[in-house]
Design an enzyme around this catalytic site. Structure first.
Site, PDB file in Angstrom:
ATOM      1  CD  GLU A  12      67.284  53.489  56.003  1.00 47.72           C
ATOM      2  OE1 GLU A  12      68.316  52.933  56.438  1.00 47.72           O
ATOM      3  OE2 GLU A  12      66.206  53.545  56.641  1.00 47.72           O
TER       4      GLU A  12
ATOM      5  CG  ASN B 282      66.990  47.540  54.411  1.00 52.73           C
ATOM      6  OD1 ASN B 282      67.433  46.817  55.294  1.00 52.73           O
ATOM      7  ND2 ASN B 282      65.686  47.655  54.169  1.00 52.73           N
TER       8      ASN B 282
ATOM      9  CG  HIS C 181      59.474  41.179  66.803  1.00 57.12           C
ATOM     10  ND1 HIS C 181      58.712  40.030  66.742  1.00 57.12           N
ATOM     11  CD2 HIS C 181      59.697  41.543  65.527  1.00 57.12           C
ATOM     12  CE1 HIS C 181      58.482  39.719  65.471  1.00 57.12           C
ATOM     13  NE2 HIS C 181      59.074  40.622  64.721  1.00 57.12           N
TER      14      HIS C 181
ATOM     15  CG  ASN D 105      58.607  47.404  67.090  1.00 55.66           C
ATOM     16  OD1 ASN D 105      57.510  47.756  66.668  1.00 55.66           O
ATOM     17  ND2 ASN D 105      59.345  46.507  66.469  1.00 55.66           N
TER      18      ASN D 105
ATOM     19  CB  THR E  50      55.020  45.619  62.625  1.00 48.14           C
ATOM     20  OG1 THR E  50      56.352  45.108  62.698  1.00 48.14           O
ATOM     21  CG2 THR E  50      54.967  46.699  61.551  1.00 48.14           C
TER      22      THR E  50
END
Length: 523
Positions: A36, A119, A457, A491, A503
């Site tokens: 990450e 994050n 989205h 997505n 999601t």
């Protein structure tokens, strides 16, 4: 294949987390390392920031998401101007614009609100946790219905789905009754007014512990669970490229943002599940460039408004005692802006959009004390219709080998336009939003279309397909066409036109891809 194959996952959001857990639960010896680029915000990796009660700590966690690094090196890139609507459709606090105007900024004049979170937990640390099931043409046609239903059920389990959150709210029930009176006769059976499915765990005091990537990771972040010994999560670790041997992915190169050292990491399978812009950017930077990469960008456009609930109409359905109980419960959870959540889902052919209606005792913006509906005892609803974008090859992101972004990767340019098809459905949705608002009370914010990119989205840029004909990036199991051992997730895989909250659908697709990885690693 070795007895302990290694899977590398790029991205720690709900999709990457679904890959990690599903692979480890379906393979007896595999190990997973998850990288990450951003920092860990909470003590529990990937927990929703919405669960943080202390407002100072919550704000700090959001700030840590708003740039590529943490601590003294954090670089805030800003929040979408004029689009902060906390508790509405997206938690835009905690995001940073891709087109922020500084050195290395993306170019997105036609998609100005495009933003990302950097994050541990990805957008799963900030989302509203809405998880409606895709329906009708939103579903993926080449996944058999029976398998699709099972995948959706598994995804709901991973996300701790609640189909009747706040169903005991008298205010919520009254809102549903008023909307049913307005729209019920027009809607098909099973697709009428109801509660909005959300991800989280109801608490004894009536609040919700909202789900993040932490609930998807589950046993992987429980030190007492055996699976945790086969899982490693590394934050502040930016994957710069995918390593290949010809047409086979063999690992990644990782930039440790603490030490600024780059290290190759070998892998038997690489899963790229960053987001709909940074995932295709990584593929492009690695020389993996199928024709459809970055193209067919969609989102759901959002027409929003805020309405003060009408006291007379609500008073006919809710007693004073019930209202007092509701307000007392809300006072215990003032840090959480979401109370009752209702919806009208997507259906075809006559309701090709989705409505969300979220009750709150205060509006999402300050009202002048002299406003006739300021301080309404009955509260407010923040409402919005999600309107689909029909996929077109013309909409998408391109990457420049000559210009680098702030990370040193090929910079992005986003090209996007509404067509008459979207404009017509936006007009229809706006008219319905006016009807919904008039049925519930008085507008204190007129219906308006949010800027392109506001939904957060983003779909289609690595779309899956059933044949390798140049219109898709991945096969039905999310494997990149023509590259062995490389899987993509998120997505961006969704090839259909969707109206709301993707999601759940993306986690279902990830479960399918992860199960196939586990099978391949055991062959």
């Amino acid at each position: 294949m070795s007895t302990a194959p290694h899977v590398v996952i790029v991205g720690s959001g709900p999709i990457g987390s679904a890959y990690a857990r599903t692979v480890l639960e379906n393979h007896p010896t595999a190990t997973v390392t998850m990288f990450e680029a951003g920092p860990q915000l909470t003590e529990v990796p990937g927990e929703s920031v919405r669960n943080i009660a202390d407002p100072v700590a919550k704000e700090r966690a959001r700030e840590m998401s708003q740039g590529p690094q943490a601590g003294a090196h954090r670089e805030s890139l800003g929040i979408p101007a004029g689009a902060v609507v906390e508790g509405m459709f997206t938690a835009r606090q905690g995001t940073h614009l891709l087109d922020f105007g500084g050195d290395g900024s993306a170019h997105a004049p036609t998609f100005p609100a495009v933003a990302a979170a950097t994050n541990v937990g990805g957008q799963g640390a900030h989302w509203t946790c809405a998880i409606p099931r895709p329906a009708f043409s939103e579903r993926v046609a080449f996944i058999p219905d029976a398998e699709w239903d099972e995948l959706i059920g598994t995804a709901e389990s991973l996300l701790h789905a609640q189909s009747a959150a706040f169903a005991d709210s008298a205010i919520g029930g009254a809102i549903r009754s008023l909307l049913e009176a307005e729209f019920g006769a027009e809607l098909p059976s099973g697709y009428g007014v109801g509660t909005l499915p959300v991800a989280g765990d109801p608490q004894p005091d009536g609040s919700m512990r909202w789900a993040g990537a932490d609930v998807v990771l589950g046993p992987l972040i429980d030190p007492a669970h055996p699976l945790s010994r086969r899982f490693t999560l590394r934050d502040l670790s930016f994957v710069r490229r995918i390593v290949r041997d010809g047409d086979r992915a063999t690992g990644v190169v990782v930039d440790d943002l603490r030490t600024r050292t780059e290290t190759p990491v070998d892998a038997d399978i690489v899963v790229v599940a960053a987001d709909a812009f940074r995932s295709p950017q990584l593929l492009w930077a690695s020389g993996i460039r199928p024709a459809a990469l970055g193209r067919y960008l969609t989102e759901h456009h959002v027409v929003i408004s805020t309405v003060a609930l009408d006291g007379d109409r609500m008073g006919d359905l809710v007693s004073d005692d019930q209202l007092d109980e509701e307000l007392a419960r809300r006072a215990q959870h003032a840090a959480d802006p979401v109370a009752a959540v209702n919806r009208i889902p997507f259906s075809e052919p006559d309701h090709p959009f989705s409505l969300q209606v979220m009750y709150a005792e205060k509006p999402p913006f300050p009202l002048d004390p002299s406003h006739p509906h300021a301080g309404s005892r009955w509260g407010y609803v923040n409402m919005g219709y999600g309107v689909r974008k029909h996929p077109r090859v013309d909409d998408g992101v391109t990457f420049s080998d000559a210009e680098l972004d702030y990370r040193g990767l090929p910079n992005m340019t986003i090209e996007y336009a509404l067509t008459p098809a979207e404009e017509d459905e936006i007009a229809q949705a706006t008219e319905r939003l006016r009807r919904a608002g008039s049925a519930l009370g008085t507008f204190v914010a007129e219906p308006r279309l949010l800027p392109n990119g506001s939904s957060l989205h983003y779909m289609g840029t690595m779309r899956m397909g059933d044949v390798d004909d140049g219109t898709s990036v991945a096969d039905p199991y999310s494997r990149v066409w023509g590259i062995e051992n490389l899987v993509v997730g998120g997505n961006a895989l969704i090839p259909t036109a969707n109206t709301m909250n993707p999601t759940l659908m993306s986690v279902a697709i990830a479960v399918r891809g992860a199960r196939e990885i586990a099978r391949e690693l055991q062959r």
